[in-house]
Design a protein around this motif. Structure first.
Motif, PDB file in Angstrom:
ATOM      1  N   VAL A   1       0.857  -1.186   0.000  1.00 47.48           N
ATOM      2  CA  VAL A   1       0.000   0.000   0.000  1.00 47.48           C
ATOM      3  C   VAL A   1       0.896   1.240   0.000  1.00 47.48           C
ATOM      4  CG1 VAL A   1      -1.761   1.286   1.276  1.00 47.48           C
ATOM      5  CG2 VAL A   1      -1.804  -1.223   1.248  1.00 47.48           C
ATOM      6  N   PRO A   2       0.729   2.148  -0.959  1.00 40.35           N
ATOM      7  CA  PRO A   2       1.614   3.317  -1.003  1.00 40.35           C
ATOM      8  C   PRO A   2       1.419   4.225   0.199  1.00 40.35           C
ATOM      9  CG  PRO A   2      -0.195   3.561  -2.557  1.00 40.35           C
ATOM     10  CD  PRO A   2      -0.265   2.155  -2.043  1.00 40.35           C
ATOM     11  N   ARG A   3       2.487   4.855   0.618  1.00 46.17           N
ATOM     12  CA  ARG A   3       2.359   5.894   1.637  1.00 46.17           C
ATOM     13  C   ARG A   3       1.427   6.975   1.123  1.00 46.17           C
ATOM     14  NH1 ARG A   3       6.493   5.425   5.372  1.00 46.17           N
ATOM     15  NH2 ARG A   3       8.255   4.143   4.701  1.00 46.17           N
ATOM     16  N   LEU A   4       0.739   7.603   2.038  1.00 48.11           N
ATOM     17  CA  LEU A   4      -0.130   8.716   1.685  1.00 48.11           C
ATOM     18  C   LEU A   4       0.317   9.936   2.471  1.00 48.11           C
ATOM     19  CD1 LEU A   4      -2.577   9.947   0.295  1.00 48.11           C
ATOM     20  CD2 LEU A   4      -4.014   9.058   2.150  1.00 48.11           C
ATOM     21  N   MET A   5       0.732  10.971   1.753  1.00 51.05           N
ATOM     22  CA  MET A   5       1.136  12.223   2.372  1.00 51.05           C
ATOM     23  C   MET A   5      -0.053  13.179   2.344  1.00 51.05           C
ATOM     24  SD  MET A   5       4.160  11.141   2.860  1.00 51.05           S
ATOM     25  CE  MET A   5       4.656  12.594   3.803  1.00 51.05           C
ATOM     26  N   VAL A   6      -0.461  13.656   3.510  1.00 55.47           N
ATOM     27  CA  VAL A   6      -1.548  14.626   3.627  1.00 55.47           C
ATOM     28  C   VAL A   6      -0.899  15.993   3.823  1.00 55.47           C
ATOM     29  CG1 VAL A   6      -3.626  15.276   4.878  1.00 55.47           C
ATOM     30  CG2 VAL A   6      -2.997  12.851   4.661  1.00 55.47           C
ATOM     31  N   VAL A   7      -0.986  16.834   2.816  1.00 57.59           N
ATOM     32  CA  VAL A   7      -0.251  18.104   2.783  1.00 57.59           C
ATOM     33  C   VAL A   7      -1.266  19.232   2.955  1.00 57.59           C
ATOM     34  CG1 VAL A   7       1.322  19.528   1.424  1.00 57.59           C
ATOM     35  CG2 VAL A   7       1.380  17.020   1.197  1.00 57.59           C
ATOM     36  N   ILE A   8      -1.122  19.996   4.035  1.00 57.05           N
ATOM     37  CA  ILE A   8      -2.112  21.030   4.359  1.00 57.05           C
ATOM     38  C   ILE A   8      -1.414  22.389   4.414  1.00 57.05           C
ATOM     39  CG2 ILE A   8      -3.998  21.682   5.877  1.00 57.05           C
ATOM     40  CD1 ILE A   8      -3.882  18.940   7.132  1.00 57.05           C
ATOM     41  N   ASP A   9      -1.646  23.200   3.406  1.00 57.50           N
ATOM     42  CA  ASP A   9      -1.089  24.553   3.396  1.00 57.50           C
ATOM     43  C   ASP A   9      -2.048  25.491   4.132  1.00 57.50           C
ATOM     44  OD1 ASP A   9       0.687  26.568   2.859  1.00 57.50           O
ATOM     45  OD2 ASP A   9       0.753  26.215   0.696  1.00 57.50           O
ATOM     46  N   ARG A  10      -1.481  26.532   4.754  1.00 60.51           N
ATOM     47  CA  ARG A  10      -2.269  27.497   5.536  1.00 60.51           C
ATOM     48  C   ARG A  10      -3.251  26.764   6.448  1.00 60.51           C
ATOM     49  NH1 ARG A  10      -3.038  33.044   2.119  1.00 60.51           N
ATOM     50  NH2 ARG A  10      -1.016  32.981   1.058  1.00 60.51           N
ATOM     51  N   ALA A  11      -2.731  25.798   7.172  1.00 53.27           N
ATOM     52  CA  ALA A  11      -3.577  24.844   7.886  1.00 53.27           C
ATOM     53  C   ALA A  11      -4.404  25.481   8.995  1.00 53.27           C
ATOM     54  CB  ALA A  11      -2.718  23.716   8.446  1.00 53.27           C
ATOM     55  N   ASP A  12      -3.839  26.433   9.724  1.00 51.99           N
ATOM     56  CA  ASP A  12      -4.598  27.034  10.819  1.00 51.99           C
ATOM     57  C   ASP A  12      -5.854  27.742  10.292  1.00 51.99           C
ATOM     58  OD1 ASP A  12      -2.586  26.130  12.453  1.00 51.99           O
ATOM     59  OD2 ASP A  12      -1.584  28.064  12.625  1.00 51.99           O
ATOM     60  N   ASP A  13      -5.699  28.508   9.210  1.00 50.00           N
ATOM     61  CA  ASP A  13      -6.851  29.156   8.594  1.00 50.00           C
ATOM     62  C   ASP A  13      -7.825  28.113   8.065  1.00 50.00           C
ATOM     63  OD1 ASP A  13      -5.870  31.685   9.117  1.00 50.00           O
ATOM     64  OD2 ASP A  13      -4.991  31.939   7.121  1.00 50.00           O
ATOM     65  N   THR A  14      -7.296  27.035   7.493  1.00 57.55           N
ATOM     66  CA  THR A  14      -8.148  25.983   6.948  1.00 57.55           C
ATOM     67  C   THR A  14      -9.016  25.364   8.036  1.00 57.55           C
ATOM     68  OG1 THR A  14      -6.562  25.497   5.183  1.00 57.55           O
ATOM     69  CG2 THR A  14      -8.155  23.775   5.726  1.00 57.55           C
ATOM     70  N   LEU A  15      -8.448  25.135   9.223  1.00 60.67           N
ATOM     71  CA  LEU A  15      -9.237  24.573  10.317  1.00 60.67           C
ATOM     72  C   LEU A  15     -10.359  25.519  10.737  1.00 60.67           C
ATOM     73  CD1 LEU A  15      -6.679  22.803  12.661  1.00 60.67           C
ATOM     74  CD2 LEU A  15      -7.800  21.972  10.600  1.00 60.67           C
ATOM     75  N   ARG A  16     -10.083  26.807  10.742  1.00 59.21           N
ATOM     76  CA  ARG A  16     -11.133  27.773  11.071  1.00 59.21           C
ATOM     77  C   ARG A  16     -12.270  27.712  10.048  1.00 59.21           C
ATOM     78  NH1 ARG A  16      -6.743  31.054  13.148  1.00 59.21           N
ATOM     79  NH2 ARG A  16      -6.257  31.843  11.062  1.00 59.21           N
TER      80      ARG A  16
END
Length: 270
Positions: free
Chosen positions: A131-146
């Motif tokens: 099973v390939p690794r899965l990279m979860v890449v989150i830019d501007r993550a703090d704003d995204t969570l809001r």
């Protein structure tokens, strides 16, 4: 602190020998940069499964995310790239092993799906070697969570949980992802208002800091000594691993370079 004058002024994919150095890394590792003593500073996600990138204005967090993600894609990983600006990571949009999401509804659905994928992988019989690794890449993550919190408030029905299921899925990946070969590269502070549970930033064994304030340094690198003086040098970062902060010149890969490198690799030209 080590004198940073020994650092190279720029590290690019086109530099002699650098591409070969990246290609020689194991599939669990990516090169972050070169330290003041010429030593390669890398991250191995087999032992440090998640990476936190935090920078002040002009610190280059988007470029660092791109550089790390491109390396893991080269090594055979897949990626879920969450790009709330919709344009910061267009280099990855057409790559066959990348899922790119930009608007908040798409990011919400992708993270909810990620929670299901985490469970599927953990429950998979026969192991994860194929099973390939899965990279979860989150830019501007703090704003995204809001934005995800507000988005869930518009969707939530009477009997639904108050907390966004997208954020809950991300939290689950931070705690359980290593066992499922799912890894997070998070650009932000991971400490915004409890949207990630208290202490979530402690799940990031590697922290990359650039041009951050003294207060953020104390929060994210509390045992690494006082905050260093900010530098205008492009790509200058401090990599916090095992409690120590290592000044380094980060590898910088442009979007066009990343897309061309990975496209050529997929075509068997590398």
């Amino acid at each position: 602190m080590t004198n940073t004058t020994a650092l190279p002024t720029m590290l690019r994919l086109t530099d002699p020998g650098l591409r070969e150095q990246l290609q020689a890394l194991p599939d669990s590792a990516a090169l972050i940069g070169i330290s003041t003593d010429g030593r390669a500073i890398a991250v191995d996600i087999d032992t440090a499964p998640h990476i936190l990138v935090c920078s002040g204005t002009g610190g280059g967090s988007t470029t660092i995310l791109r550089t790390l993600t491109a390396q893991f894609l080269y090594q055979g990983a897949h990626a879920l790239v969450l790009d709330p600006t919709r344009i910061a990571h267009l280099w990855a949009k057409d790559l066959p092993t990348v899922t790119h999401r930009g608007n908040v509804a798409g990011i919400h659905d992708a993270l909810v799906g990620l929670g299901a994928e985490l469970k599927r992988r953990i429950d998979l019989e026969g192991g994860l070697d194929d099973v390939p690794r899965l990279m979860v890449v989150i830019d501007r993550a703090d704003d995204t969570l809001r934005h995800l919190t507000r988005h869930w408030e518009t969707l939530r029905q009477k009997d639904d949980p108050k907390r966004s299921p997208a954020i809950a899925a991300l939290q689950a990946v931070l705690y359980e992802g290593r066992a499922a070969r799912i890894h997070v590269i998070y650009a932000g502070t991971a400490t915004v208002g409890g949207r990630l549970i208290p202490g979530a930033h402690e799940q990031f064994s590697t922290v990359i800091l650039a041009r951050v304030s003294a207060s953020i340094w104390r929060r994210l690198a509390p045992i690494a000594g006082p905050a260093p003086k900010s530098s205008p040098l492009p790509g200058l970062v401090h990599v916090v691993q095992d409690g120590d902060a290592h000044p380094a010149q980060a590898v910088l890969i442009t979007g066009a370079e990343a897309a061309d490198w990975l496209t050529a690799t997929a075509a068997g030209e590398n």
